[in-house]
Write an enzyme that holds these catalytic residues in place. Sequence first.
Site, short mmCIF file in Angstrom:
data_model
loop_
_atom_site.label_atom_id
_atom_site.label_comp_id
_atom_site.label_asym_id
_atom_site.label_seq_id
_atom_site.Cartn_x
_atom_site.Cartn_y
_atom_site.Cartn_z
N ASP A 152 35.66 24.79 90.62
CA ASP A 152 37.54 24.81 90.21
C ASP A 152 38.62 25.96 90.85
O ASP A 152 39.41 26.05 90.75
CB ASP A 152 38.02 24.19 89.05
CG ASP A 152 37.57 23.18 88.93
OD1 ASP A 152 37.81 21.91 89.41
OD2 ASP A 152 37.60 23.26 87.38
N MET A 194 39.16 16.54 91.24
CA MET A 194 38.92 17.17 89.59
C MET A 194 39.70 18.34 89.45
O MET A 194 40.63 18.91 90.75
CB MET A 194 37.02 18.04 89.41
CG MET A 194 35.63 16.76 89.23
SD MET A 194 35.12 17.65 88.66
CE MET A 194 33.64 16.62 88.58
N GLU A 250 43.24 15.83 88.14
CA GLU A 250 42.36 15.01 86.75
C GLU A 250 44.13 15.22 85.60
O GLU A 250 43.81 15.21 84.88
CB GLU A 250 41.55 15.52 86.40
CG GLU A 250 40.11 14.72 86.66
CD GLU A 250 39.06 15.56 86.03
OE1 GLU A 250 37.91 15.55 85.96
OE2 GLU A 250 39.13 17.37 86.33
#
Length: 363
Positions: A152, A194, A250
């Site tokens: 991330d 994500m 997300e």
Amino acid sequence: DKGLAVFTSGGDSQGMNAAVRACVRMAIYLGCKVYFIREGYQGMVDGGDCIQEANWASVSSIIHRGGTIIGSARCQDFRERQGRLKAANNLIQRGITNLVVIGGDGSLTGANLFRQEWSSLLDELVKNKTITTEQQEKFNVLHIVGLVGSIDNDFCGTDMTIGTDTALHRIIEAIDAISSTAYSHQRTFIMEVMGRHCGYLALVGGLACEADFIFIPEMPPKVDWPDRLCSQLAQERSAGQRLNIVIVAEGAMDREGHPITAEDVKKVIDERLKHDARITVLGHVQRGGNPSAFDRILACRMGAEATLALMEATKDSVPVVISLDGNQAVRVPLMECVERTQAVAKAMAEKRWADAVKLRGRS
Ligand code: ADP
């Protein structure tokens, strides 16, 4: 005769193997005895076969492999002092007082706590007659270095975390593949990527693929986002574009704190624009596959630097994270970075909450 162990913990990311390999080989080169700890903190608590001596060959042919060959886990036991006591004993019995932890902010926080407690854990082990006072004296300082493995790019203090570049490659490969079919059928594709708290993958993936609209948690749109979305997409189509790409992270939400999901976006497009809209949720594909060249090299440099930092540590040095600053691998204080990362997440959540209360109160 310095014992060093390396382990991977928390969510996996591509490039972790390259980091393990570099730690191990640099440690062997410097004359250390080096161990793998399998299954993260769980292996440290369980001991036995989970802690194995590594050699030069045991890390051959792993640089290109995704995930982590030594396993990763989430471990409740290590959150309890009793678990950490068992872990300390397992390390002392093997003469390990140097740890490289490869994981996210949770894993690094656990490592820092372990180091802070180390001398009191050793006192307790002596009191229980589990270790001798000679062992206590010999192994009285635990050195820790962290490497951030996360797709991330959600950690303060480093420009890139290990795995982010590869995850971006997975995203752009998928968008490119979908764009060709979207072009043929004049479709609109909504891609969920994500990033629960961090929109880096959505934003950079979107830039690299000419997305028409991107939703990220850091920049929640006003509740009239459907109007803006539709006028943007309609404008692109009337200018002759045959497809549209919308990316939704997300954790996306609007300024009033309502989540924005790929389904919400599809519904708006279906109802208002009557486009042929499809959703693709990339999911774990983003964590999968072989690491990119960038992640392999980043992990190699960081792994080697981690071992060097451990060998240079003195009893007064603070635990560090190896970070990328520009193009340099540098050492930064571990807890400072963890605290900044957690503070940013908290501030973002508070701001969202305050905005939501203010805006909802008004309507
Ligand atoms: P990540 O490292 O990817 O952020 P987690 O937050 O799940 O993932 O942390 C991984 C593991 O690190 C946990 O399962 C636990 O064993 C250990 N850990 C995390 N936070 C702490 C803590 N505050 N104290 C002790 N151990 C922790």
